[in-house]
Design an enzyme around this catalytic site. Structure first.
Site, PDB file in Angstrom:
ATOM      1  N   HIS A  39       5.132 -10.056 -42.544  1.00  0.00           N
ATOM      2  CA  HIS A  39       5.207  -9.100 -41.103  1.00  0.00           C
ATOM      3  C   HIS A  39       4.373  -9.655 -40.131  1.00  0.00           C
ATOM      4  CE1 HIS A  39       1.538  -7.833 -43.300  1.00  0.00           C
ATOM      5  NE2 HIS A  39       1.198  -6.989 -42.155  1.00  0.00           N
ATOM      6  N   HIS A  41       1.946  -8.606 -38.445  1.00  0.00           N
ATOM      7  CA  HIS A  41       0.395  -8.591 -37.909  1.00  0.00           C
ATOM      8  C   HIS A  41      -0.115  -9.974 -38.264  1.00  0.00           C
ATOM      9  CE1 HIS A  41       0.162  -4.115 -39.085  1.00  0.00           C
ATOM     10  NE2 HIS A  41       0.224  -4.298 -37.706  1.00  0.00           N
ATOM     11  N   ASP A  43      -3.156 -11.102 -38.985  1.00  0.00           N
ATOM     12  CA  ASP A  43      -3.724 -11.569 -40.129  1.00  0.00           C
ATOM     13  C   ASP A  43      -2.702 -12.116 -41.117  1.00  0.00           C
ATOM     14  OD1 ASP A  43      -3.079  -8.908 -40.643  1.00  0.00           O
ATOM     15  OD2 ASP A  43      -4.585  -8.628 -41.984  1.00  0.00           O
ATOM     16  N   HIS A  44      -1.508 -12.072 -40.791  1.00  0.00           N
ATOM     17  CA  HIS A  44      -0.387 -12.539 -41.701  1.00  0.00           C
ATOM     18  C   HIS A  44       0.305 -13.680 -40.785  1.00  0.00           C
ATOM     19  CE1 HIS A  44      -0.670  -9.676 -44.941  1.00  0.00           C
ATOM     20  NE2 HIS A  44      -1.356  -8.879 -44.070  1.00  0.00           N
ATOM     21  N   HIS A 128       5.017   0.009 -44.011  1.00  0.00           N
ATOM     22  CA  HIS A 128       4.102  -0.656 -43.254  1.00  0.00           C
ATOM     23  C   HIS A 128       3.965  -0.946 -41.819  1.00  0.00           C
ATOM     24  CE1 HIS A 128      -0.071  -2.664 -43.005  1.00  0.00           C
ATOM     25  NE2 HIS A 128       0.469  -3.674 -42.397  1.00  0.00           N
ATOM     26  N   ASP A 149       1.661  -6.590 -46.951  1.00  0.00           N
ATOM     27  CA  ASP A 149       1.335  -5.378 -46.934  1.00  0.00           C
ATOM     28  C   ASP A 149       2.370  -4.093 -46.989  1.00  0.00           C
ATOM     29  OD1 ASP A 149      -1.286  -6.534 -46.489  1.00  0.00           O
ATOM     30  OD2 ASP A 149      -1.283  -5.786 -44.321  1.00  0.00           O
ATOM     31  N   GLU A 174      -1.126  -6.744 -52.172  1.00  0.00           N
ATOM     32  CA  GLU A 174      -2.535  -6.244 -51.502  1.00  0.00           C
ATOM     33  C   GLU A 174      -3.079  -5.311 -52.057  1.00  0.00           C
ATOM     34  OE1 GLU A 174      -2.867  -3.652 -48.724  1.00  0.00           O
ATOM     35  OE2 GLU A 174      -0.815  -2.710 -48.531  1.00  0.00           O
ATOM     36  N   HIS A 384      -6.247  -9.470 -50.739  1.00  0.00           N
ATOM     37  CA  HIS A 384      -6.229  -8.664 -49.552  1.00  0.00           C
ATOM     38  C   HIS A 384      -7.127  -7.192 -49.852  1.00  0.00           C
ATOM     39  CE1 HIS A 384      -4.998  -6.506 -45.700  1.00  0.00           C
ATOM     40  NE2 HIS A 384      -4.371  -7.893 -45.652  1.00  0.00           N
TER      41      HIS A 384
END
Lengths: 570, 700
Positions: A39, A41, A43-44, A128, A149, A174, A384
């Site tokens: 996705h 975000h 951090d991904h 999410h 996530d 996660e 995670h």
């Protein structure tokens, strides 16, 4: 490679993964078949342009259509902040983001995508955020599911994650809320609305620092419907340029939102806001109440920080932080209770109310267990999350589902034993031969079948050995095992052979034991001959020889003879 | 103990080991033994950190004791280094695979970091163990062994010895073609290396391509190859064993070969014809052209539609463009490139690479320049290429349209001066299509279209430069006002700046009204990079109106000028464009790069005007209170214009009222400098300690 994120807490080399762990020599493209992004975000996906344009990965990148559309906006947002805030020169550029996005292959939900001859991937809905997906990765009969996530309960704009009973060898999930059973999201929403309403009612201003997409849209829907219901007049503003773009994507990918939004879409598009207007810098000083969504979300630069500076001194105002703030940012400072901040060489006293409200949409412990139940994996791997919480969840999963659960630290390797089932074609000839024996193939009753396994062009076939010889153009060879057994016996060789014959005849009653005219003894294909020892006349040597087919009997017979012959009557 | 703790422990030791005196202390505590044990740790991070520290300890121990004493190949070793090396040597046993790998890794890094005078001694010490290792059957850890030998070979003090070369040749000879590529590339990247070894290594890299060419009936340039490159049918069988093996091997070989052309010491003679033939054959196979032979059919079946191979082959083709080749092969190269650009099966990434390779090939296609301008193959292929480009600009995929526009921009900048090219381009429908793409739904494409249109205008490449359709300037300025995305707006300002620099460009005549519109739009743009680009445009305009402003140098307070100082009259054009209404508020922009750029611009202007020849007349200059009110307005972003329309005198008064040097100092810090200060950190720690318990983290 699953996801390619960055660490929001660092501004130096540590913010991106150290890709040299994949290889120090050679190109990354030779080591990775593809990259899958779950996705948008950061951090991904935050390290993606760095990875593809600066480190040099040149292969395909897979993500869903909404992620493909939104990812560059967030990357651009992040790049601008990094360059704006630190004046960083050695950072990826807009051109690099674009070039990176050109390598993306977008996938649909439940579409099986063949990456190469061996590898296939399939995306499942993860909730999410818009476009978030779980991915099943399959090679032959073995598979792994990576959740990214996910959220197992539907929220205001997205549905719940779902996966079919795909029974992967490994589920990588996660575990952000590994031990938490989350309170109802409705309560948190009510609390949020109450706080905003109270502030506006007393004439205060509310600042909500957000990132461009995701949480912001959820809160916008929340406020829009509340304003409508309560007939409130105070203006709501959103950072210029972002609302249109973000909402455009939410409209475009309406099928990815939840059922309620999809249903009401026919009458009214939920993302066409009546009360929420574009913000202009000049509005900051307008008198009276207002609500402003401004970027960036951690109050570390740009518009949100500018507004915060102006409003912080008034106790009637409020700032609501709806997300995580890394250490060093103004957001982090005010959330940790600091009320005197140094800004641009001046002391700023924060009198406005500071609230933290979590709206994050992760599966809680119950949700994670539900997903494990749904997918029925053979093993689970937790990522995670925090080690202590993971330990608790690990035990729970192992107890309830009787499967192995792993929680490796970063850099640790986990080795999973699997039993891959490899399909083998069987030749008609061999099958017919088996059926002649009156045994029809039955999947419930597996049984032993002898044949020759041929591996050719990535195919496995079981054929009769005659057919294998013919196909491969090979001549048949006989393989014989031979063995010498030394026995202490002064008698002549012929006498010795006769004793061997009598002994074997008495023991091997079911086999055909023969004493041939040349003095040799045979049992099936096994041949035993007695000979004199070249150096010791009191020792005789038994030469035993047998074919591969009689290997079992030959070994048995040899061990029998090694024990010696029974004493002959004197 | 958690791996993070072990990692942190090693990091702590690493900090400690910066001091030479700490070495003895570490050795006495048994830290070195512990580090050697940690080489077998389950955590990759711990293993790496421990290895790095061991290398550091060894380097420091050798460094401390000065140059080696005693016989050059058997000097007296410092105790710590000796015991560490003894343990590493012990691990160099064929049987101990995991330890062997770690030891080879440490020794490889040790060679790159050990003091130069110690390198021959280190090699002398390791040589027996290495010889023993090379005699092992099968060869253990060949890649790590190769890396160590390459590290030795890179050490100038050691290369006088033949040892590493012989061993490298041995390892290379014992590796399968599919395994030896990386080592072969390492050898070829060495600036100095025996010719025989170089030929052997080159042969390893070429072998997969030899197999490819052997499947076709005509194989150009085979006679140029080193004998080691010509593999038998066994190599071919190996290549064709499975599709994935074939693809993997070819991709690696193509990518490694692409690194060689720029090297000054690349293999000589360079088999250009062979390589071109092989790459063309690979690309043809990928496109489904089956060579006549049976093996060719198998190869084609393995490669058809394989993007990975196409990308690698096109990269190599691009790299090979620095040399030409036989004309008939160049024609083939152009043909295969055209095929890839044209093929509907080409993915956007393949297409992009095909465009890039085309750019590198067409101008260098023939050494002999054609009297009309373009060279012969370019003349033949360019019309077709433009025809395909026209089609590609209408593609439903934004990636393809964008790559097409990028190609057009680069082609226009390279060949704008070539009469043939101009004619062909103007005759094609490409320029109007590029202009249509200014309205593309995708912002990236609109931005690329802006740049392409800018380039076409600079080069005068429109079909009818005189008519209204010819100049896209008005359209671009409208876009600057209305485009919802920042990329096209940034691109427009970039194009305007380029046009302004170009004395014959579209902005050459009467630029002021147009620039006034641009400055106004840039000033109210929500994107800071658009505002920053606007300031670049403003700077360029000032340079032109005031004479040449020197190269900005933050360390020199006065401008590097040989032109006389500007007088206030020179500021009139800038005032008419309302440049200062844009620049002064930008000085207080909340996005720091914008404020910094505005500050630099005003500093240059101030330096240019402080020694203004004509002193201001009484009554011309605004009073300090009005100036202060204007500064307040700009600082707070409020509306209102206390100074009215800015005239040169008001501009000078504001310049004098501003403490630009102080502002520059403030802006030089990152916007997070206060947050990064030790005091801020301490406050965070204290606050965190006080807030323990409700420290719930929300990771998105």
């Amino acid at each position: 490679m699953l996801d390619c994120g960055m660490h929001m807490g660092y501004n130096d080399d540590r913010r991106f993964p150290d890709f040299s762990y994949i290889t120090r020599n050679g190109r990354l493209t030779d080591f990775l078949d593809c990259v899958i992004i779950s996705h948008f975000h950061l951090d991904h996906c935050g390290a993606l342009p760095y990875f593809s344009e600066m480190v040099g990965y040149d292969g395909p990148i897979y993500m869903t259509h909404p992620t493909q559309a939104i990812c560059p906006i967030l990357l651009e947002d992040y790049r601008k902040i990094a360059v704006d805030k630190k004046g960083e020169a050695n950072f990826f550029t807009s051109q690099m983001i674009k070039d990176c996005m050109k390598k993306v292959v977008a996938v649909h939900l439940h579409q099986t995508v063949q990456v190469d001859d061996e590898l296939e991937i399939k995306a499942y809905y993860a909730g999410h955020v818009l476009g978030a997906a779980m991915f099943q990765i399959k090679v032959g009969s073995e598979s792994v599911v990576y959740t990214g996530d996910y959220n197992m309960t539907p929220d205001r704009h997205l549905g719940a994650a779902w996966i079919d009973k795909c029974r992967p060898n490994l589920l990588i999930t996660e575990s952000t809320y590994a031990t938490t059973i989350r309170d109802s999201k409705r309560c948190r929403e009510r609390d949020f609305l109450k706080k905003v309403h109270e502030t506006v009612e007393r004439g205060g201003k509310v600042l909500i620092p957000v990132f461009a997409l995701g949480r912001a849209q959820e809160l916008c829907i929340l406020l829009e419907t509340f304003w409508e219901r309560m007939n409130l007049k105070a203006p709501i503003y959103f950072s210029t340029g972002l609302t249109e773009k973000a909402n455009h994507y939410y409209k475009l990918f309406i099928t990815w939102t939840n059922q309620k939004i999809r249903k009401t879409f026919v009458q009214r598009n939920m993302f066409e806001f009546k009360h929420i207007k574009a913000f202009d810098r000049a509005f900051t000083d307008n008198p009276g109440p207002m609500v402003v969504f401004a970027t960036p979300g951690m109050l570390h630069a740009g518009q949100s920080l500018q507004i915060f500076r102006k409003w912080a001194g008034n106790e009637k105002n409020m700032v609501i932080m709806p997300g995580y703030c890394v250490q060093g940012t103004v957001g982090h400072k005010i959330l940790s209770g600091q009320r005197k901040l140094e800004m641009e060489g001046r002391q700023l006293e924060v009198k406005m109310q500071v609230e933290y409200m979590s709206f994050s949409a992760h599966a809680d412990a119950k949700g994670i267990m539900q997903l494990v139940r749904q997918a029925e994996p053979e093993a689970v791997l937790l990522v995670h999350g925090e080690a202590k919480k993971m330990e608790f969840l690990k035990q729970k999963i192992e107890q309830e589902f009787r499967v192995s659960c792993y929680m490796p630290a970063n850099g640790e390797t986990v080795t999973l034993p699997t039993s891959p089932s490899i399909p083998v074609g069987i030749s008609l000839g061999l099958l017919k031969r088996e059926m002649v024996q009156g045994l029809l193939p039955n999947t419930k009753k597996p049984r032993l079948l002898h044949g020759t396994l041929i591996m050719k062009d990535n195919n496995f076939r079981l054929v009769s050995s005659e057919q294998a010889l013919k196909e491969l153009g090979l001549a048949e060879h006989q393989l014989r095992f031979t063995c010498r057994v030394h026995l202490h016996d002064p008698r002549k060789e012929q006498e010795m052979a006769l004793r061997v014959y009598s002994h074997l005849k008495s023991i091997l009653k079911d086999h055909c034991v023969q004493h041939l005219p040349d003095g040799s003894v045979t049992v099936e294909s096994i041949l035993v001959q007695a000979a004199a020892h070249s150096e010791d006349p009191n020792t005789k040597v038994l030469l035993v020889s047998w074919t591969y087919q009689d290997e079992e009997l030959g070994s048995y017979l040899t061990s029998l003879l090694k024990k010696g012959l029974p004493q002959a009557p004197s | 103990m958690a791996p993070t703790v072990r990692s942190a422990w090693i990091q702590g030791l690493h900090s400690l080991a910066q001091h030479p005196g700490a070495l003895g202390f570490l050795a006495d505590l048994g830290a070195v033994d512990r580090l050697l044990t940690l080489q077998g740790d389950p955590s990759l991070f711990v293993v790496t950190a421990a290895g790095q520290l061991l290398v550091h300890v060894l380097g420091l121990a050798l460094h401390n004791c000065g140059p080696p004493c005693g016989p050059p190949l058997d000097p007296q070793w410092p105790l710590l280094a000796s015991s560490l090396l003894a343990q590493l040597e012990e691990a160099l046993q064929p049987a101990s695979t995991p330890q062997l790998l770690q030891a080879l890794g440490v020794l490889t890094n040790a060679f790159t970091s050990c003091p130069a005078p110690w390198a021959p001694a280190l090699w002398g010490r390791l040589r027996p163990a290495m010889t023993c290792l090379l005699e092992g059957q099968p060869l253990q850890a060949p890649h790590a062994l190769g890396d160590l030998l390459l590290a030795v070979a890179r050490s100038p003090e050691v290369v006088v010895d033949l040892g590493p070369w012989e061993m490298l040749a041995l390892v290379l000879g014992r590796l399968e073609p599919s395994q030896g590529g990386q080592l072969a590339l390492g050898v070829l990247q060495l600036p100095e290396c025996p010719q025989a070894l170089r030929a052997q290594a080159f042969g390893v890299l070429l072998q997969p391509l030899t197999c490819v060419l052997s499947t076709s009936t005509d194989a150009p340039g085979l006679q140029e190859l080193p004998p080691s490159a010509v593999g038998g049918s066994a190599s071919l069988d190996l290549l064709l064993a499975s599709r994935s093996a074939c693809v993997g091997l070819l991709c690696c070989a193509l990518a490694r070969l692409a690194l060689l052309p720029p090297l000054p010491w690349r293999p000589s003679p360079w088999p250009q014809a062979f390589l071109l033939g092989a790459v063309v054959a690979v690309l043809r196979s990928c496109n489904g052209h089956v060579p006549i032979s049976a093996a060719g059919g198998r190869l084609c079946a393995a490669l058809v539609g394989c993007e990975r191979v196409q990308r690698a082959a096109l990269d190599l083709l691009g790299a090979l463009a620095q040399d030409a080749g036989p004309p008939e092969l160049v024609l083939e190269v152009c043909g295969v490139l055209l095929e890839h650009v044209d093929s509907p099966d080409s993915s956007p990434t393949v297409l992009k690479k095909a465009f890039q390779a085309s750019l590198t090939w067409l101008p260098h296609a023939d050494k002999k320049p054609h009297p009309c301008g373009l060279q012969v193959p370019a003349q033949l292929f360019l019309p077709e290429l433009l025809q395909v480009l026209r089609k590609r600009l209408c593609s439903p995929s934004w990636e393809v349209r964008d790559s097409g526009l990028e190609f057009l921009t680069q082609a226009a900048s390279l060949w704008a001066g070539q009469a043939d090219f101009r004619q062909m381009l103007q005759a094609s429908e490409v320029p109007p299509l590029a202009r249509q793409l200014l309205r593309d739904p995708e912002s990236y494409v609109r931005a690329s279209a802006v740049i392409a249109v800018g380039q076409l205008s600079s080069g005068g490449l429109w079909a009818h430069p005189g008519d209204q359709q010819g100049s896209p300037l008005e359209g671009l300025l409208d876009m600057l006002d209305t485009d919802p995305d920042a990329f096209p707006r940034r691109a427009i300002l970039q194009v305007l700046t380029a046009w302004l620099r170009d004395t014959h460009g579209p902005l050459a005549a009467h630029p002021e009204p147009l620039l006034a519109r641009a400055f106004q739009a840039a000033g109210r743009d929500p994107d800071w990079e658009v505002r920053a680009r606007g300031l670049e445009l403003a700077r360029e305009f000032l340079v032109q109106t005031l004479g040449r402003i020197g190269v900005p140098c933050p360390y020199v307070p006065t401008p590097l000028l040989d032109t006389p100082p500007a007088d206030t009259q020179a500021l009139h054009p800038a005032c008419r464009t309302r440049l200062f209404e844009f620049v002064f508020p930008a000085l207080f922009d909340y996005d720091r790069p914008v404020a910094r750029a505005a500050c630099e611009l005003l500093l240059l202007l101030r330096a240019q005007t402080t020694t203004c020849a004509t002193p201001p007349q009484a009554g011309d200059t605004p009073d300090p209170a009005t100036v202060e009110a204007a500064l307040h307005c700009w600082r707070t972003g409020e509306a209102g214009r206390p100074l009215g329309e800015l005239v040169p005198q008001a501009v000078l008064a504001v310049l004098q009222a501003l403490d630009l040097d102080d502002l520059r100092g403030t802006l030089a810090d990152g916007s997070d400098h206060a947050e990064k200060s030790p005091l801020s950190l301490l406050q965070d720690m204290l606050a965190a300690a006080g807030a323990q318990g409700h420290n719930q983290v929300d990771c998105y």
